[in-house]
Each structure stands twice: as C-alpha cells, then as structure tokens.
Design a protein around this motif. Sequence first.
Motif, mmCIF file in Angstrom:
data_model
loop_
_atom_site.group_PDB
_atom_site.id
_atom_site.type_symbol
_atom_site.label_atom_id
_atom_site.label_comp_id
_atom_site.label_asym_id
_atom_site.label_seq_id
_atom_site.Cartn_x
_atom_site.Cartn_y
_atom_site.Cartn_z
ATOM 1 N N LEU A 145 -6.854 -1.021 -0.185
ATOM 2 C CA LEU A 145 -6.744 -0.634 -1.583
ATOM 3 C C LEU A 145 -8.020 -1.054 -2.298
ATOM 4 O O LEU A 145 -8.420 -2.214 -2.253
ATOM 5 N N ARG A 146 -8.639 -0.105 -2.948
ATOM 6 C CA ARG A 146 -9.815 -0.378 -3.760
ATOM 7 C C ARG A 146 -9.429 -0.080 -5.208
ATOM 8 O O ARG A 146 -8.685 0.853 -5.478
ATOM 9 N N TYR A 147 -9.951 -0.899 -6.113
ATOM 10 C CA TYR A 147 -9.621 -0.686 -7.519
ATOM 11 C C TYR A 147 -10.744 -1.202 -8.406
ATOM 12 O O TYR A 147 -11.536 -2.041 -8.000
ATOM 13 N N PHE A 205 -7.299 3.148 -9.050
ATOM 14 C CA PHE A 205 -6.809 2.681 -7.751
ATOM 15 C C PHE A 205 -6.994 3.772 -6.703
ATOM 16 O O PHE A 205 -6.649 4.925 -6.934
ATOM 17 N N GLN A 206 -7.520 3.386 -5.528
ATOM 18 C CA GLN A 206 -7.671 4.326 -4.420
ATOM 19 C C GLN A 206 -7.291 3.638 -3.117
ATOM 20 O O GLN A 206 -7.760 2.535 -2.842
ATOM 21 N N GLN A 256 -2.051 4.386 -7.214
ATOM 22 C CA GLN A 256 -2.993 5.502 -7.136
ATOM 23 C C GLN A 256 -2.408 6.742 -7.789
ATOM 24 O O GLN A 256 -3.116 7.476 -8.473
ATOM 25 N N ASP A 295 -7.957 3.806 0.637
ATOM 26 C CA ASP A 295 -8.924 4.385 1.567
ATOM 27 C C ASP A 295 -8.244 4.789 2.865
ATOM 28 O O ASP A 295 -7.133 4.355 3.166
ATOM 29 N N GLN A 296 -8.935 5.590 3.646
ATOM 30 C CA GLN A 296 -8.401 6.023 4.938
ATOM 31 C C GLN A 296 -8.137 4.854 5.869
ATOM 32 O O GLN A 296 -7.272 4.929 6.734
ATOM 33 N N GLY A 311 0.939 3.246 -2.565
ATOM 34 C CA GLY A 311 0.143 4.239 -3.266
ATOM 35 C C GLY A 311 0.676 4.640 -4.630
ATOM 36 O O GLY A 311 0.171 5.578 -5.234
ATOM 37 N N PRO A 320 -5.184 7.292 -10.748
ATOM 38 C CA PRO A 320 -6.066 7.631 -9.620
ATOM 39 C C PRO A 320 -7.541 7.333 -9.852
ATOM 40 O O PRO A 320 -8.285 7.194 -8.878
ATOM 41 N N GLU A 321 -7.973 7.220 -11.086
ATOM 42 C CA GLU A 321 -9.375 6.895 -11.339
ATOM 43 C C GLU A 321 -9.640 5.405 -11.197
ATOM 44 O O GLU A 321 -10.797 4.987 -11.146
ATOM 45 N N ARG A 371 0.801 -1.220 0.000
ATOM 46 C CA ARG A 371 0.000 0.000 0.000
ATOM 47 C C ARG A 371 0.838 1.277 0.000
ATOM 48 O O ARG A 371 0.589 2.216 0.745
#
Length: 75
Positions: A42-44, A34-35, A27, A37-38, A24, A31-32, A22
């Motif tokens: 990792l969300r994708y 892979f994100q 991202q 999160d706080q 980043g 960035p559109e 992670r």
Amino acid sequence: MTRHRRQTARLRISVHNGRCHRYGVCQAEAPEVFQLDQDGRLRYEARPDADQAAQVRMAARCCPMQAIDLRGDAR
C-alpha cells in the motif's frame, strides 16, 4: 494565520501496517491518495491536499481493519 500554522494543521495520514489487510477500500474511496501496487504494498500520500480531505476521511471510516490514522485537520 501564518503559512507555518497552516502547514502544521494540515491533514496527515499514517497506516498501521500490522492491521492493514490490503482490501483496497481506501483506494476505492480516495484513489488519488491510496494505491495498492501489484506487489501488494500500500502506497499513500502522507500529507494529502486539502481538497482530498473528505475522501481521505471516508477512506479511514470505511477501512474494515481501522488501520488508517488521521491527524491534523481531520474534521
């Protein structure tokens, strides 16, 4: 080419969670797609749009842990 054939040839992403640290980098490159999160997850988007393919390929190449696997139209 039929619509079905285009769908199966489309770029698909999977991330090896055991390898992903992670950082980043993905991202930063796409960035559109892979994100981080706080909560640190990792969300994708597993099937990004065709116009995002170049960014996704760069994200996979730049991943320091080589955790991103691309399948399909990954030219």
